[in-house]
Motif scaffolding. Structure first.
Motif, PDB file in Angstrom:
ATOM      1  N   UNK A  26       0.666  -1.226   0.152  1.00 38.63           N
ATOM      2  CA  UNK A  26      -0.587  -0.255  -0.098  1.00 38.63           C
ATOM      3  C   UNK A  26       1.082   1.410   0.257  1.00 38.63           C
ATOM      4  N   UNK A  27       0.905   1.832  -1.159  1.00 38.63           N
ATOM      5  CA  UNK A  27       1.591   2.635  -0.704  1.00 38.63           C
ATOM      6  C   UNK A  27       1.339   4.236  -0.822  1.00 38.63           C
ATOM      7  N   UNK A  28       0.390   4.032  -0.457  1.00 38.61           N
ATOM      8  CA  UNK A  28      -0.349   5.446  -0.540  1.00 38.61           C
ATOM      9  C   UNK A  28      -0.115   5.360   1.523  1.00 38.61           C
ATOM     10  N   UNK A  29      -0.276   4.186   2.261  1.00 41.29           N
ATOM     11  CA  UNK A  29      -0.460   4.728   3.260  1.00 41.29           C
ATOM     12  C   UNK A  29       1.262   4.627   3.565  1.00 41.29           C
ATOM     13  N   UNK A  30       1.638   3.735   3.111  1.00 45.88           N
ATOM     14  CA  UNK A  30       3.906   4.069   3.355  1.00 45.88           C
ATOM     15  C   UNK A  30       3.907   5.497   3.744  1.00 45.88           C
ATOM     16  N   UNK A  31       3.097   5.857   2.865  1.00 47.97           N
ATOM     17  CA  UNK A  31       3.759   7.618   2.107  1.00 47.97           C
ATOM     18  C   UNK A  31       3.262   8.387   3.365  1.00 47.97           C
ATOM     19  N   UNK A  32       2.039   7.755   3.946  1.00 49.88           N
ATOM     20  CA  UNK A  32       1.853   8.846   4.839  1.00 49.88           C
ATOM     21  C   UNK A  32       2.633   8.718   6.042  1.00 49.88           C
ATOM     22  N   UNK A  33       2.690   6.941   6.382  1.00 50.22           N
ATOM     23  CA  UNK A  33       3.662   6.498   7.665  1.00 50.22           C
ATOM     24  C   UNK A  33       4.588   6.975   7.269  1.00 50.22           C
ATOM     25  N   UNK A  34       5.531   7.335   6.010  1.00 53.56           N
ATOM     26  CA  UNK A  34       6.531   7.612   6.618  1.00 53.56           C
ATOM     27  C   UNK A  34       6.629   9.466   6.440  1.00 53.56           C
ATOM     28  N   UNK A  35       5.929  10.150   6.064  1.00 54.76           N
ATOM     29  CA  UNK A  35       5.832  11.455   6.453  1.00 54.76           C
ATOM     30  C   UNK A  35       5.553  11.855   8.625  1.00 54.76           C
ATOM     31  N   UNK A  36       4.775  10.795   8.408  1.00 50.39           N
ATOM     32  CA  UNK A  36       4.486  11.206   9.625  1.00 50.39           C
ATOM     33  C   UNK A  36       5.991  10.679  11.173  1.00 50.39           C
ATOM     34  N   UNK A  37       6.329   9.748  10.656  1.00 48.66           N
ATOM     35  CA  UNK A  37       7.717   8.932  10.609  1.00 48.66           C
ATOM     36  C   UNK A  37       8.448   9.953  11.039  1.00 48.66           C
ATOM     37  N   UNK A  38       8.906  10.455   9.659  1.00 48.75           N
ATOM     38  CA  UNK A  38      10.355  12.010   9.549  1.00 48.75           C
ATOM     39  C   UNK A  38      10.014  13.332  11.098  1.00 48.75           C
TER      40      UNK A  38
END
Length: 75
Positions: A26-38
């Protein structure tokens, strides 16, 4: 160095979300999670070190390396 348990927990949750999203493709969720992690890592670095910008960027770089490693191992 004092570590805020709430911030550590937020970073852990972000890692878990990112790993789950990537493993499920799930690329969309991965991008959201990565932004949150950053974002959480930048806050984490800013509160834990005097040179906040460099520690946040090195933490983010370490995070992406750790994520790649853990995903390669678990995939």
């Amino acid at each position: 160095e004092f570590v805020n348990p709430q911030q550590a927990s937020a970073v852990q949750q972000d890692f878990n979300s990112l790993a789950q999203a990537l493993q499920s493709g799930n690329l969309s969720s991965a991008q959201t999670a990565f932004a949150s992690l950053q974002n959480d890592l930048q806050n984490f670095g800013a509160n834990g070190a005097s040179s906040s910008s460099s520690s946040a960027s090195s933490a983010t770089s370490a995070a992406s390396q750790a994520t790649n490693t853990s995903l390669n191992v678990s995939a």
